[in-house]
Write an enzyme that holds these catalytic residues in place. Sequence first.
Site, mmCIF file in Angstrom:
data_model
loop_
_atom_site.group_PDB
_atom_site.id
_atom_site.type_symbol
_atom_site.label_atom_id
_atom_site.label_comp_id
_atom_site.label_asym_id
_atom_site.label_seq_id
_atom_site.Cartn_x
_atom_site.Cartn_y
_atom_site.Cartn_z
ATOM 1 N N ALA A 1 32.349 28.452 36.002
ATOM 2 C CA ALA A 1 32.227 27.125 36.593
ATOM 3 C C ALA A 1 33.576 26.640 37.114
ATOM 4 O O ALA A 1 34.628 27.107 36.700
ATOM 5 C CB ALA A 1 31.690 26.157 35.560
ATOM 6 N N GLY A 51 30.784 30.530 32.638
ATOM 7 C CA GLY A 51 29.423 30.207 33.069
ATOM 8 C C GLY A 51 28.743 31.401 33.715
ATOM 9 O O GLY A 51 27.514 31.545 33.635
ATOM 10 N N GLU A 90 27.340 33.356 31.022
ATOM 11 C CA GLU A 90 26.210 32.634 30.428
ATOM 12 C C GLU A 90 24.943 32.810 31.281
ATOM 13 O O GLU A 90 23.839 32.932 30.751
ATOM 14 C CB GLU A 90 26.559 31.152 30.248
ATOM 15 C CG GLU A 90 27.583 30.962 29.116
ATOM 16 C CD GLU A 90 28.024 29.528 28.954
ATOM 17 O OE1 GLU A 90 28.585 28.986 29.924
ATOM 18 O OE2 GLU A 90 27.800 28.938 27.877
ATOM 19 N N GLU A 121 36.508 29.893 28.048
ATOM 20 C CA GLU A 121 36.560 28.429 27.948
ATOM 21 C C GLU A 121 37.554 27.943 26.910
ATOM 22 O O GLU A 121 38.219 26.926 27.067
ATOM 23 C CB GLU A 121 35.171 27.858 27.623
ATOM 24 C CG GLU A 121 34.174 27.916 28.762
ATOM 25 C CD GLU A 121 33.468 29.259 28.899
ATOM 26 O OE1 GLU A 121 33.891 30.235 28.238
ATOM 27 O OE2 GLU A 121 32.504 29.327 29.682
#
Length: 729
Positions: free
Chosen positions: A64, A104, A107, A127
Amino acid sequence: MRRGRGLHAAGAGPERYQGYGRGLRGISLAVLQALEDGLEKADADPSVKAVMICGENGKFSAGADIRGFSSPNRQGPSLAALVSLIESSKKPVVAAIEGIALGGGLEVALGCHYRVAHVKARMGLPEVTLGLLPGAEGTQRLPRLIGVPAALDMITTGKHISAHEALKLGLVDEVVEANTVEAAMHLANQVIGQPLGPRRLSLRPVPPLPDTDGFLRAARLRVRERARGCLAPELCVQAVRAATELPFSAGVRRERELFVELLSSGQARALQYAFFAERAVRRWSAPGGAASHGAAPRPLRSAAVIGLGTMGRGIVTCLVKANIPVVALEQNLEYLNVGRKAVMLLLEREAKKMEQDAQALDFHNPARLQFTVDFDLLRDVDLVIEAVFEDMALKKEIFHKLSRICKPEALLCTNTSALDIDEIASATSRPEQVIGTHFFSPAHVMRLLEIIYGRHTSPTAIATAMQLARALRKVGVVVGNCFGFVGNRMMFPYVEQAVFLLEEGSRPEEVDQVLEDFGFKIGPFRMSDLAGLDVGWRSRQGQGLTGPSVPAGTPARQRLGRRYSPLPDLLCESGRFGQKSGTGWYRYERAGGRTATPDPGVHSLLAQYRHTHGIRPRHIDQEEILERCLFALINEGFAILAEGIAAGPEHLDVIYINGYGWPRHRGGPMFYAATVGLPRVLARLQHHSQAHPDVPGLRPSAFLEKLVAMGNPPLKEWMSYLSQQSPRL
Ligand code: NAD
């Protein structure tokens, strides 16, 4: 199967970090929307039997948009919704992972029912390094897929793993050397019609451990110890614990709560600042208009290192690791043999760490690493790094020799900690080729390379030194020439305050504790013991601050009209040199020992010292210790900025985070000053300066005063106030 056009075209696309202050391309809202639309279309179209998600340009996804993390419309929840949507698809979804799948991006892959990775792909959940946790259900799905120990390792360290490691862990189903997209489509065709339930990670239990609770408790202690006050790793452990204790949906809610807690902690902002600051310092400028965009580096095909002591050994090691052939030179055969053994030992250890790449180091090959006492062998090297004793006369003699022997375009670097680059350059016939490359100990480990240009250093030389930093996988920061440059110059008032605090009543272990609790890897006294107290002693002797050159009648605690503490000199006079001698500010188990124990000998030396000088010891609280040490350091930072020695506060912060153990989650000293608020920093400096008028390091810098007068502007605007100089600046 039909390849869903929307999915492919808008699949988790490639990110390009474009640098500080400019747009980052991450899993943008447009990408999310396109993926959602594509999935819905695929589900509704009976001719589509399976779905494949891939990235563009050979990259699955770097995750992200970092800037999106702190915006109110951040993507966490909507990304999580998309991952759930993928998982609940009635048709098998296969991820084709090429290049990278990070954050992300990974994920999204975890939401897919199958994962195929290219052999060169790398995966991770970074992260935590930005002060966050994987907030799109990653902390709940990953432990279900690869078990708690492996998932915790990835989530709490943020490390990237290779495709082969991922296959071993069960994170991917297949690793391919050829076309990943084709392999993913092939797999998709094979699994059409098979039940999807077992492939939906949210429906799986977390594989149990013999003692999951005990394992998680131990892990929490471990990360807390390692993180030194940084919240994210510990909250990552809590999120994984939730996966082991709660049903999936409740675990997801807990993950979200923890994510929000991190987002509002301030640490995420500091870590993200540090991330962008490291990118910002890649661009450099020097007075006279030289700048990174206008200067091209020279090729670095070979190097030489002069002096194989503490620093030279590490420097040779990182050059060999970077595949740059090295000539290593010492003053005589005796030193050469000692140095050679030390270098070989370091390289053997590094090769072991690198395992499969060990062959590539090839350090037994004289074409790649040669030991000599003959300067003539430096004739053809592209770069020389001098790392001999910190002695100006010796360095000048060596640079004079180099300018006679080396080819005209060779870059001549000095690893001096503080000496004047211009004076060293003056011993050569080519000062434009002379530059400071200040490595940090241990040089093959520490990431920082402080690059110091002199008055005559050419832009090409600066660009080449920056290229060297890149080749060595270090963070290069370009700064101007002054005593101690940026890092050590800011360190002097910090250590000076620490010693003054001892005079006034503190003990070394108390001062260290406060600064270690703040987050420093190591407090100032442990650090001095590690570096060797004799180093500073010799430097002070050289500056005429101690030793026989001090004129008779000079007050013991004053030099040049300012407060001076002879305490460190007294320690050295009694043979206390730090770890190397087994005693310093602490006691060690033996000479060369590493375990510091508070030393009653130092306590009585302090008591005697205070008695001799009529100092009544007082209790000094944590706040005063922190303020005097840190604000003195920050104050020097403002002076450095005002003098144009560094291009901006980010440079100082990157230097402190990567070279001096400043806690990254506090964003560097100048960022910390901005967080505390410049008016408060100024007020406290004024307060301490009034109490200690004979300490110039506590007298507020005019630049700090100006910034406060201008209304405490945000850090990124500070430098713009330098152009409108007040008469005092
Ligand atoms: P050191 O004393 O461990 O090693 C210096 C080496 O230089 C010795 O092996 C010596 O034999 C060699 N040498 C001396 N004269 C020579 C000559 N004429 N030709 C070839 N070799 C010669 O010193 P060090 O700690 O490695 O420091 C080296 C330089 O790096 C100094 O300028 C120091 O200020 C700087 N530095 C040191 C550190 C640190 O933590 N030790 C950190 C950053 C920078």
